[in-house]
Design an enzyme around this catalytic site. Structure first.
Site, PDB file in Angstrom:
ATOM      1  N   PRO A 135      31.336  92.482 -40.280  1.00 38.65           N
ATOM      2  CA  PRO A 135      30.112  91.688 -40.113  1.00 38.65           C
ATOM      3  C   PRO A 135      29.156  92.317 -39.093  1.00 38.65           C
ATOM      4  O   PRO A 135      27.949  92.270 -39.259  1.00 38.65           O
ATOM      5  CB  PRO A 135      30.632  90.330 -39.627  1.00 38.65           C
ATOM      6  CG  PRO A 135      32.015  90.253 -40.161  1.00 38.65           C
ATOM      7  CD  PRO A 135      32.542  91.657 -40.179  1.00 38.65           C
ATOM      8  N   GLY A 138      27.993  98.238 -40.236  1.00 44.14           N
ATOM      9  CA  GLY A 138      27.960  98.823 -41.573  1.00 44.14           C
ATOM     10  C   GLY A 138      27.606 100.281 -41.437  1.00 44.14           C
ATOM     11  O   GLY A 138      28.461 101.160 -41.471  1.00 44.14           O
ATOM     12  N   ILE A 164      34.368  94.432 -49.179  1.00 45.66           N
ATOM     13  CA  ILE A 164      35.356  95.447 -49.567  1.00 45.66           C
ATOM     14  C   ILE A 164      35.605  95.406 -51.080  1.00 45.66           C
ATOM     15  O   ILE A 164      36.145  94.425 -51.609  1.00 45.66           O
ATOM     16  CB  ILE A 164      36.678  95.269 -48.780  1.00 45.66           C
ATOM     17  CG1 ILE A 164      36.383  95.187 -47.274  1.00 45.66           C
ATOM     18  CG2 ILE A 164      37.655  96.398 -49.112  1.00 45.66           C
ATOM     19  CD1 ILE A 164      35.550  96.334 -46.700  1.00 45.66           C
ATOM     20  N   THR A 165      35.206  96.486 -51.740  1.00 44.32           N
ATOM     21  CA  THR A 165      35.352  96.571 -53.200  1.00 44.32           C
ATOM     22  C   THR A 165      36.835  96.549 -53.573  1.00 44.32           C
ATOM     23  O   THR A 165      37.620  97.323 -53.025  1.00 44.32           O
ATOM     24  CB  THR A 165      34.670  97.858 -53.726  1.00 44.32           C
ATOM     25  OG1 THR A 165      33.291  97.819 -53.360  1.00 44.32           O
ATOM     26  CG2 THR A 165      34.806  97.982 -55.230  1.00 44.32           C
ATOM     27  N   ARG A 254      30.234 109.748 -51.550  1.00 38.80           N
ATOM     28  CA  ARG A 254      28.785 109.705 -51.844  1.00 38.80           C
ATOM     29  C   ARG A 254      28.423 110.385 -53.159  1.00 38.80           C
ATOM     30  O   ARG A 254      27.649 109.819 -53.952  1.00 38.80           O
ATOM     31  CB  ARG A 254      27.994 110.285 -50.659  1.00 38.80           C
ATOM     32  CG  ARG A 254      27.896 109.268 -49.546  1.00 38.80           C
ATOM     33  CD  ARG A 254      27.308 109.778 -48.257  1.00 38.80           C
ATOM     34  NE  ARG A 254      27.305 108.694 -47.292  1.00 38.80           N
ATOM     35  CZ  ARG A 254      27.230 108.845 -45.976  1.00 38.80           C
ATOM     36  NH1 ARG A 254      27.143 110.061 -45.448  1.00 38.80           N
ATOM     37  NH2 ARG A 254      27.240 107.793 -45.186  1.00 38.80           N
ATOM     38  N   GLU A 375      28.060 103.026 -49.401  1.00 36.45           N
ATOM     39  CA  GLU A 375      28.350 104.404 -48.955  1.00 36.45           C
ATOM     40  C   GLU A 375      27.173 104.965 -48.144  1.00 36.45           C
ATOM     41  O   GLU A 375      26.959 106.181 -48.112  1.00 36.45           O
ATOM     42  CB  GLU A 375      28.669 105.334 -50.128  1.00 36.45           C
ATOM     43  CG  GLU A 375      29.705 104.807 -51.099  1.00 36.45           C
ATOM     44  CD  GLU A 375      31.025 104.455 -50.434  1.00 36.45           C
ATOM     45  OE1 GLU A 375      31.494 103.316 -50.628  1.00 36.45           O
ATOM     46  OE2 GLU A 375      31.577 105.300 -49.714  1.00 36.45           O
ATOM     47  N   THR A 377      23.087 103.580 -46.620  1.00 37.06           N
ATOM     48  CA  THR A 377      21.764 103.295 -47.198  1.00 37.06           C
ATOM     49  C   THR A 377      20.922 104.575 -47.258  1.00 37.06           C
ATOM     50  O   THR A 377      21.282 105.598 -46.665  1.00 37.06           O
ATOM     51  CB  THR A 377      21.012 102.268 -46.326  1.00 37.06           C
ATOM     52  OG1 THR A 377      20.821 102.856 -45.029  1.00 37.06           O
ATOM     53  CG2 THR A 377      21.786 100.965 -46.186  1.00 37.06           C
ATOM     54  N   ALA A 378      19.784 104.481 -47.942  1.00 34.11           N
ATOM     55  CA  ALA A 378      18.896 105.646 -48.062  1.00 34.11           C
ATOM     56  C   ALA A 378      18.453 106.128 -46.678  1.00 34.11           C
ATOM     57  O   ALA A 378      18.339 107.329 -46.431  1.00 34.11           O
ATOM     58  CB  ALA A 378      17.679 105.277 -48.911  1.00 34.11           C
TER      59      ALA A 378
END
Ligand SMILES: Cc1cc2nc3c(=O)[nH]c(=O)nc-3n(C[C@H](O)[C@H](O)[C@H](O)COP(=O)(O)OP(=O)(O)OC[C@H]3O[C@@H](n4cnc5c(N)ncnc54)[C@H](O)[C@@H]3O)c2cc1C
Length: 396
Positions: A135, A138, A164-165, A254, A375, A377-378
């Site tokens: 939380p 990231g 979590i995938t 990535r 994975e 952010t931009a």
């Protein structure tokens, strides 16, 4: 020598996975998205077909996370593109070690690799997961607050992970935790936490805008005790090795996310191209027609550019060349491109009756956004790239 052609074996593998995507994924895609669930029969069928191909050494790649020696990464990219063409959410939910595989292979001892990966070789359905995000953390992995403390011959984990995938169904969760919060990155270490370990609880399952059928779970670690040999590799006394493990993991995942983004972008592009060829309303002015066709063409070659960036990052990984910059480049480019393509496709085909093609385009538009986020952010990819392009400049 420069060669952009795929070998016969690589082509056969790509075509084989494409056929599975077409026959198994597309037919259930919209329903899984609507219900946010995946029938167990789908997993069994996918496992059976992905393990049972006739393409020799590559056939077990995706089911077991393995591939032909020396071309693992490139071959994986071919497969991921086809799977995401079928359905990006289902592609992230397939049985296998999944995101647990890269850190296990990069940092596990040979004994640990054999011990933990052997689980995925039996006939059952098994998943893996990677737990970095919390939380309060990231993008900035050094802020991880989940703790690990040594007690006798065990490690005891406490903390909370989110997003979590496959987290709730994973048999193994590679969990990054800190043994010394004050040391920041220096305190991080990767642990293998088996699903169902006492003290490991599954919390909320996220309701999402896109990738709705993919399971995104909160995990709670409360005095979660694992054996001492579940610390991945011999990293304990190696300074910032745990942080480097996290970064190396992202270098491997990535390009994978980039390949998925290319597959989804290609699906939307194929659909809109077909619409432009067959259903472009006669009432559109010549100028409007030309603009639409030009934009579609431009996006078509951008997809090819994204694919080449993905292949380059994978090709480097197969040769064990440092590929952080290239991995970030392909992820940043493909992650933004997939939003551009799906936005264009949804806009162009927005008129007319609600056909199945339009339902797919609406779904793909929602699915695309995550490729700009997970994975890294931009913005984070650009930081990684800038740090490597301008090493002499301090970039916070
Ligand atoms: C569907 C889904 C699946 C996921 N699966 C996994 C998984 O399996 N395992 C896992 O560990 N995580 C997973 N994640 C988490 C994902 O990796 C994180 O959401 C992502 O890394 C961003 O972190 P955050 O959400 O905490 O955003 P933050 O890090 O809080 O960032 C918020 C915003 O600030 C920007 N920002 C942050 N720092 C900087 C900076 N230094 N400079 C410029 N801009 C900055 C970011 O770009 C972003 O726009 C998943 C997320 C989703 C939505």
């Amino acid at each position: 020598m420069l060669d952009f052609t795929l070998s016969k074996e690589q082509e056969a593998f790509r075509d084989y996975v494409h056929q599975i995507a077409l026959e198994e994924m597309r037919p259930v895609s919209l329903e899984c998205d609507r219900t946010e669930t995946i029938p167990e029969a789908f997993f069994w069928q996918m496992q059976k077909r992905l393990r049972g191909g006739a393409d020799g050494q590559a056939r077990q790649w995706i089911a077991e996370g393995k591939a032909a020696p020396g071309q693992e990464q490139l071959l994986s990219m071919l497969g991921y593109e086809e799977l995401a063409w079928g359905d990006a959410a289902l592609a992230t939910a397939l049985p296998g070690p999944g995101l647990a595989y890269p850190p296990l292979m990069a940092f596990g001892t040979v004994e640990q690799q054999q011990r933990f990966l052997s689980l995925y070789e039996d006939d059952g359905l098994h998943w893996g997961a990677l737990a970095l995000t919390e939380p309060g953390c990231g993008s900035d992995v050094s802020a991880i607050a989940t703790t690990a403390r040594r007690e006798g011959n065990a490690w005891v984990l406490n903390g909370q992970k989110q997003f979590i995938t496959n987290g709730a169904r994973a048999d193994l969760i590679i969990t990054f935790a800190t043994v010394n919060k004050a040391a920041g990155r220096g305190g991080l270490l990767p642990f293998v936490v088996p699903g169902g370990t006492p003290g490991l609880k599954v919390g909320r399952i996220e309701k999402k805008m896109g990738l709705r059928a993919s399971q995104t779970a909160e995990l709670l670690y409360e005095e979660c005790r694992i054996p001492e040999d579940h610390l991945l590799g011999a990293l304990l006394h190696a300074g910032r090795a745990g942080f480097k493990a996290a970064m190396r993991t992202l270098d491997a995942t990535r390009p994978m996310v980039g390949a998925l983004a290319v597959g989804l972008a290609r699906a939307a592009h194929e659909e809109v191209t077909q619409w432009l060829k067959e259903e472009l309303p006669a009432s559109y002015s010549l100028q409007k027609r030309r603009e639409l066709l030009e934009q579609a063409e431009e996006l078509g070659y951008e997809i090819q550019m994204a694919r080449l960036l993905v292949w380059r990052a994978a090709w480097m990984a197969d040769r064990e060349l440092a590929n952080s910059k290239e991995a970030s480049m392909c992820k940043a480019y493909a992650g933004e491109l997939v939003m551009k393509v799906t936005t264009f496709a949804a806009r162009v085909v927005a008129s007319g009756e609600m056909t199945e093609a339009r339902l797919f385009l609406e779904k793909w538009f929602r699915d695309a956004k995550i490729f700009d986020i997970f994975e890294g952010t931009a913005q984070i990819q650009r930081l990684v790239i800038a740090r490597r392009l301008f090493p002499e400049v301090t970039i916070p």
